[in-house]
Design an enzyme around this catalytic site. Structure first.
Site, short mmCIF file in Angstrom:
data_model
loop_
_atom_site.label_atom_id
_atom_site.label_comp_id
_atom_site.label_asym_id
_atom_site.label_seq_id
_atom_site.Cartn_x
_atom_site.Cartn_y
_atom_site.Cartn_z
N ASN A 1 90.04 55.57 0.99
CA ASN A 1 89.33 54.79 2.01
C ASN A 1 90.23 54.61 3.23
OD1 ASN A 1 89.89 52.92 -0.53
ND2 ASN A 1 90.15 51.56 1.22
N ASP A 2 90.64 53.41 3.60
CA ASP A 2 91.27 53.16 4.89
C ASP A 2 92.40 54.13 5.24
OD1 ASP A 2 89.79 50.95 4.19
OD2 ASP A 2 91.38 49.50 4.51
N GLU B 1 89.05 42.65 9.09
CA GLU B 1 90.04 43.45 8.39
C GLU B 1 90.65 44.47 9.35
OE1 GLU B 1 88.63 43.80 3.85
OE2 GLU B 1 87.37 44.98 5.20
#
Length: 475
Positions: free
Chosen positions: A24-25, A185
């Protein structure tokens, strides 16, 4: 299927993906000694590492062994990296998701071999807090000190340091109430020079884990001033603007130390609403293309423009071009058939658009279609993936809307279509819509106009080469 063969039907060809497991990120984006580093969240059987890849051109990526592993303190969540030139090393900052306390804290690690191996600081964690959300440190150089911006849940927190180990809080930023549809975030903060005016502004970006225009996760940005202590949004931009109106662009951050002060961003092309349900194997997750950001002034506001980096043009093959063509009312034209990957660039003279709606229809299988529809009267664009192929989750299918400026001389469209991802850039990147799709067959691309005619000033379509076809030198 023969034993041992991996099913890779939806593996992207012009976007980065890990060989297997879940990503993901993007993390630790930094340029150092001729390499662009792309670290990323890497979930291997519920153990969270930093994965790692490098590129010399932002297009072709070489996957490297896992970079930073979980330890006795906790899992390794998102963060950033900088070049500490004084000590000739790379320094990575990450969030610990602590095993015992369940709290979030910040750790640091050092590399003396271009990011291939890492030594964690013996005094980790270097920064703790009692708040529930305390994560995603982005560190950058400001004059004679280092600045860290990280998420505090309903705000971002700013810290300063001289030595990258000891940090003192200097301020926080919340925006206004309308900017808090979900938890903040993966923040970022960086300077940009405004095109045409040469004015210097600061841009603060946050990822919001719920409430985006398309639903679920999305990204906002604020434009203002930063004096080394606190960020203040311009008075007419206290509400965040959306970076992307599609469903699948999240946790985007920018590279540190890029030559010529280019501001480059990459994001996770996915949405937390359905990450675990995607029909891909043996991998889950992919990145957006690398985008170059520009800041422009428009109607007394500053807006970000974003386009794929110019380096991606090296992937183009088999160019097909049309110029100054009139499309009649209710006509459809087929541009190409049986394609998996393509780039489409179109320019419409706005005063010659008489169609009620117009745009692009992409057949993705029997009775399956991905549709991009523009409406001059309503000043908007719709992207409809309701019947675009496999819908792996009840939050996946949908029709998404974005505002479009029809007051300029031309409406321009750039569309990247990968095996399982679409990125639409409108008016030179003033508006962007990024969406995954899982087609059941190759793409067949058509242009259409309904309820009136229009003129196409230029239409260019390219096939695209694969980014993993050309491996880098051994790294």
């Amino acid at each position: 299927m023969p034993k041992g063969v991996k099913m890779e039907k939806y593996r992207p060809k012009i976007h980065f993906s890990a060989e297997d497991y879940i990503i993901n990120d993007p993390n630790g984006l930094v340029y150092y000694n001729g390499e662009y580093h792309l670290f990323h969240q890497y979930n291997i059987n519920e153990q969270i590492y930093w994965g790692h890849a490098v590129s010399k051109d932002l297009v072709h990526w070489k996957r490297l062994p896992k970079a930073i592993a979980p330890d006795k303190i906790g899992q390794i969540w998102s963060g950033s990296a900088v070049v500490d030139e004084e000590n000739q090393r790379m320094v990575a900052f990450f969030t610990y998701s602590e095993h015992e306390t369940k709290r979030q804290s910040q750790g640091v690690a050092f590399s003396y071999d271009k990011g291939r191996t890492w030594e964690k600081y013996s005094g980790n964690p270097i920064l703790t807090d009692s708040r529930e959300d305390f994560r995603d440190p982005k560190v950058f150089r400001y004059e004679e000190k280092w600045v860290m911006i990280l998420s505090g849940g309903d705000c971002v927190l700013l810290y300063e340091s001289k030595d990258l180990i000891h940090w003192n809080q200097i301020s926080s930023f919340k925006g206004n109430q309308e900017s808090h549809t979900g938890v903040w975030e993966c923040p970022d903060l960086f300077p940009m020079i405004v095109e045409t005016t040469e004015e210097k502004k600061w841009v603060l970006t946050v990822s919001v884990n719920d409430g985006s225009p398309a639903g679920g996760t999305g990204m906002q940005y604020f434009v203002g001033e930063f004096d080394g202590q606190k960020f203040i949004a311009d008075s007419n931009q206290e509400k965040g603007l959306w970076i992307d109106y599609g469903k699948d662009f999240y946790a985007g951050v920018t590279w540190n130390h890029v030559p010529k002060d280019r501001r480059l961003m990459i994001a996770w092309a996915d949405n937390w609403q359905y990450r675990d349900y995607l029909p891909t194997s043996p991998f889950k997750g992919q990145m957006s293309c690398v985008r170059e950001l520009k800041l422009v002034q428009k109607e007394k506001k500053y807006i970000l423009k974003q386009l794929p980096v110019k380096e991606m043009e090296c992937l183009r093959t088999n160019k097909h071009e049309m110029k100054n063509i009139k499309m009649g009312a209710d006509e459809e034209w087929t541009l190409c058939d049986k394609k998996e990957v393509l780039e489409l660039d179109i320019s419409y003279p706005i005063e010659k658009i008489h169609a009620q709606t117009f745009g692009i229809k992409i057949s993705t299988g029997k009775n399956r279609q991905f549709e991009i529809v523009f409406c001059k009267e309503k000043q908007c664009c719709f992207v409809d993936r309701t019947t675009a192929g496999v819908n792996p989750h009840d939050k996946f299918a949908g029709k998404y809307k974005a505002p479009v400026d029809f007051t300029q001389e031309f409406l321009t469209i750039k569309l990247l279509m990968d095996v399982s991802q679409s990125e639409l850039f409108i008016n030179n990147g003033e508006v962007v819509m990024s969406n995954l799709l899982f087609p059941e067959d190759f793409y067949k691309v058509k242009l259409f106009a309904t309820g009136g005619d229009l003129v196409i000033e230029k239409s260019i379509i390219y096939e695209m080469d694969e980014i993993m076809k050309h491996p880098l030198d051994e790294a």
